[in-house]
Design a protein around this motif. Structure first.
Motif, PDB file in Angstrom:
ATOM      1  N   VAL A 201       0.828  -1.212   0.000  1.00  0.00           N
ATOM      2  CA  VAL A 201       0.000   0.000   0.000  1.00  0.00           C
ATOM      3  C   VAL A 201       0.861   1.261   0.000  1.00  0.00           C
ATOM      4  CG1 VAL A 201      -1.689   1.335   1.304  1.00  0.00           C
ATOM      5  CG2 VAL A 201      -1.966  -1.127   1.088  1.00  0.00           C
ATOM      6  N   GLU A 202       1.901   1.292   0.819  1.00  0.00           N
ATOM      7  CA  GLU A 202       2.734   2.500   0.916  1.00  0.00           C
ATOM      8  C   GLU A 202       3.381   2.827  -0.420  1.00  0.00           C
ATOM      9  OE1 GLU A 202       2.746   0.077   3.112  1.00  0.00           O
ATOM     10  OE2 GLU A 202       1.969   1.071   4.919  1.00  0.00           O
ATOM     11  N   LEU A 205       0.745   4.027  -2.982  1.00  0.00           N
ATOM     12  CA  LEU A 205       0.353   5.413  -2.767  1.00  0.00           C
ATOM     13  C   LEU A 205       1.438   6.381  -3.227  1.00  0.00           C
ATOM     14  CD1 LEU A 205      -1.306   5.093   0.764  1.00  0.00           C
ATOM     15  CD2 LEU A 205      -2.480   5.619  -1.394  1.00  0.00           C
ATOM     16  N   PRO A 213      -6.794  -1.491  -2.203  1.00  0.00           N
ATOM     17  CA  PRO A 213      -6.429  -1.051  -0.844  1.00  0.00           C
ATOM     18  C   PRO A 213      -5.971   0.401  -0.793  1.00  0.00           C
ATOM     19  CG  PRO A 213      -5.522  -3.219  -1.294  1.00  0.00           C
ATOM     20  CD  PRO A 213      -6.060  -2.709  -2.596  1.00  0.00           C
ATOM     21  N   ALA A 214      -5.254   0.842  -1.840  1.00  0.00           N
ATOM     22  CA  ALA A 214      -4.802   2.234  -1.855  1.00  0.00           C
ATOM     23  C   ALA A 214      -5.966   3.199  -2.038  1.00  0.00           C
ATOM     24  CB  ALA A 214      -3.772   2.433  -2.970  1.00  0.00           C
ATOM     25  N   LEU A 216      -9.483   2.456  -1.518  1.00  0.00           N
ATOM     26  CA  LEU A 216     -10.594   2.305  -0.577  1.00  0.00           C
ATOM     27  C   LEU A 216     -10.159   2.248   0.874  1.00  0.00           C
ATOM     28  CD1 LEU A 216     -12.707  -0.426  -2.446  1.00  0.00           C
ATOM     29  CD2 LEU A 216     -12.925   2.069  -2.588  1.00  0.00           C
ATOM     30  N   GLY A 217      -8.890   2.012   1.100  1.00  0.00           N
ATOM     31  CA  GLY A 217      -8.426   1.690   2.445  1.00  0.00           C
ATOM     32  C   GLY A 217      -8.483   0.182   2.636  1.00  0.00           C
ATOM     33  N   ILE A 218      -7.676  -0.323   3.531  1.00  0.00           N
ATOM     34  CA  ILE A 218      -7.536  -1.765   3.680  1.00  0.00           C
ATOM     35  C   ILE A 218      -8.818  -2.416   4.169  1.00  0.00           C
ATOM     36  CG2 ILE A 218      -6.382  -3.548   5.051  1.00  0.00           C
ATOM     37  CD1 ILE A 218      -3.801  -2.010   4.718  1.00  0.00           C
ATOM     38  N   ASP A 219      -9.521  -1.799   5.110  1.00  0.00           N
ATOM     39  CA  ASP A 219     -10.721  -2.419   5.669  1.00  0.00           C
ATOM     40  C   ASP A 219     -11.814  -2.595   4.612  1.00  0.00           C
ATOM     41  OD1 ASP A 219      -9.546  -2.615   8.126  1.00  0.00           O
ATOM     42  OD2 ASP A 219     -10.495  -0.819   8.960  1.00  0.00           O
ATOM     43  N   ARG A 220     -12.099  -1.538   3.860  1.00  0.00           N
ATOM     44  CA  ARG A 220     -13.139  -1.634   2.831  1.00  0.00           C
ATOM     45  C   ARG A 220     -12.709  -2.552   1.703  1.00  0.00           C
ATOM     46  NH1 ARG A 220     -14.756   4.198   0.955  1.00  0.00           N
ATOM     47  NH2 ARG A 220     -16.225   2.974  -0.305  1.00  0.00           N
ATOM     48  N   ARG A 271      -4.991  -6.392   7.521  1.00  0.00           N
ATOM     49  CA  ARG A 271      -3.571  -6.357   7.157  1.00  0.00           C
ATOM     50  C   ARG A 271      -2.778  -7.393   7.950  1.00  0.00           C
ATOM     51  NH1 ARG A 271      -0.293  -0.971   5.644  1.00  0.00           N
ATOM     52  NH2 ARG A 271       1.478  -2.005   4.650  1.00  0.00           N
TER      53      ARG A 271
END
Length: 302
Positions: A201-202, A205, A213-214, A216-220, A271
């Motif tokens: 992800v880092e 981004l 993941p980048a 929506l975010g990891i949870d979504r 994660r």
């Protein structure tokens, strides 16, 4: 120093152990498993087809999959310098243009082996190679697209390799039920590929890669991945029931229940729990693939 080496002319031949690391043998297992599913789903006895079987194993493992890893690492060398600088190319262990050269050589060898294996295998191999290059290389660089990137990998790893296994054994185009099931499992594998993106992800981004993941975010993204894995399998169960493969449908349904239980734990901390889910939930997913293949192939009358 390592960054400079990736742009310098081809010089020192890389060590065999570094080339092997570049080809990532651990990644060969998923496509080789899907190839096995294709072989089983064909329902064709081995007989005198074993040379084609060996060729198919080489194609789906070290040749096409290994080549795809080399292609990806070459075009991702700047991202890897952030995420995993210890890899062979960003570390300078495979310097100059050797990463690109290995990818090109692997592509040519893959096409040659596929050509002598059969026309449908040749077509599948060319599609797989095209997706491997399109996934990583500009201008397409499908991996920056949250849908097309994981979709290309899922189709290559699951669908095309399953197709190759069935075509190798049958010597012709696989039947419609086989094609439908392999496509459904390819769609579901899109969710598995999304989970694999959590570790980068880092870097994504920082370099503009629009992975789920980048974006929506990891949870979504984890919730989307779970739904993507589950829904096609439910369709598989429905089709197996329709085709009177009752025992296999029951086995796949039980494996789905197991995946649901694993997903509950995954979603608590996606994660941290993704490696655990890869060993449990994904294992049940691929076992369902094999069970479905047994049904399609009429093995033991299932």
């Amino acid at each position: 120093m390592a960054e400079t080496s990736t742009h310098s002319p081809i010089t020192r031949i890389p060590a065999a152990r570094d080339v092997l690391e570049l080809l990532k043998p651990i990644t060969w297992f998923p496509p080789m498993w899907a190839f096995l599913c294709g072989v089983v789903s064909s329902g064709v006895p081995l007989g005198d087809r074993w040379p084609f079987l060996i060729a198919g194993i080489l194609l789906t493992g070290p040749l096409v999959c290994g080549t795809s890893q080399a292609v990806n690492d070459w075009f991702d060398r700047h991202v890897d310098a952030i995420n995993q600088p210890e890899r062979p190319i960003p570390s300078g262990r495979i310097g100059g243009q050797w990463g690109l050269a290995i990818a090109v050589i692997g592509s040519v060898l893959s096409a040659l082996v596929a050509w002598v294996t059969g026309p449908w295998v040749f077509v599948a191999t060319l599609v797989g190679l095209a997706l491997a290059w399109a996934y990583s290389a500009p201008p397409l660089r499908l991996k920056i697209n949250a849908i097309l990137g994981p979709g290309a990998v899922a189709l290559s790893y699951e669908g095309l390799t399953w197709f190759t296994g069935a075509a190798v054994m049958a010597g012709t185009l696989p039947g419609a039920p086989v094609l439908v099931i392999l496509l459904l499992y390819s769609v579901g594998a899109h969710g598995i590929m999304t989970l694999n993106d959590f570790k980068a992800v880092e870097g994504d981004l920082a370099t503009g890669v629009r992975s789920l993941p980048a974006m929506l975010g990891i949870d979504r993204a984890a919730r989307v991945a779970c739904l993507t894995m589950l829904l096609p399998q439910l369709v598989v169960v429905a089709l197996l029931l329709r085709w009177d493969h009752l025992i296999v449908a029951g086995v796949v349904a039980l494996l789905i229940v197991g995946q649901l239980a694993a997903m509950v734990r995954l979603l608590r901390d996606p994660r941290a729990m993704t490696p655990w889910y890869a060993a449990t939930g994904v294992s049940m997913y691929v076992l369902g693939m094999l069970a479905s293949a047994f049904g399609l192939g009429g093995v033991w009358g299932l």
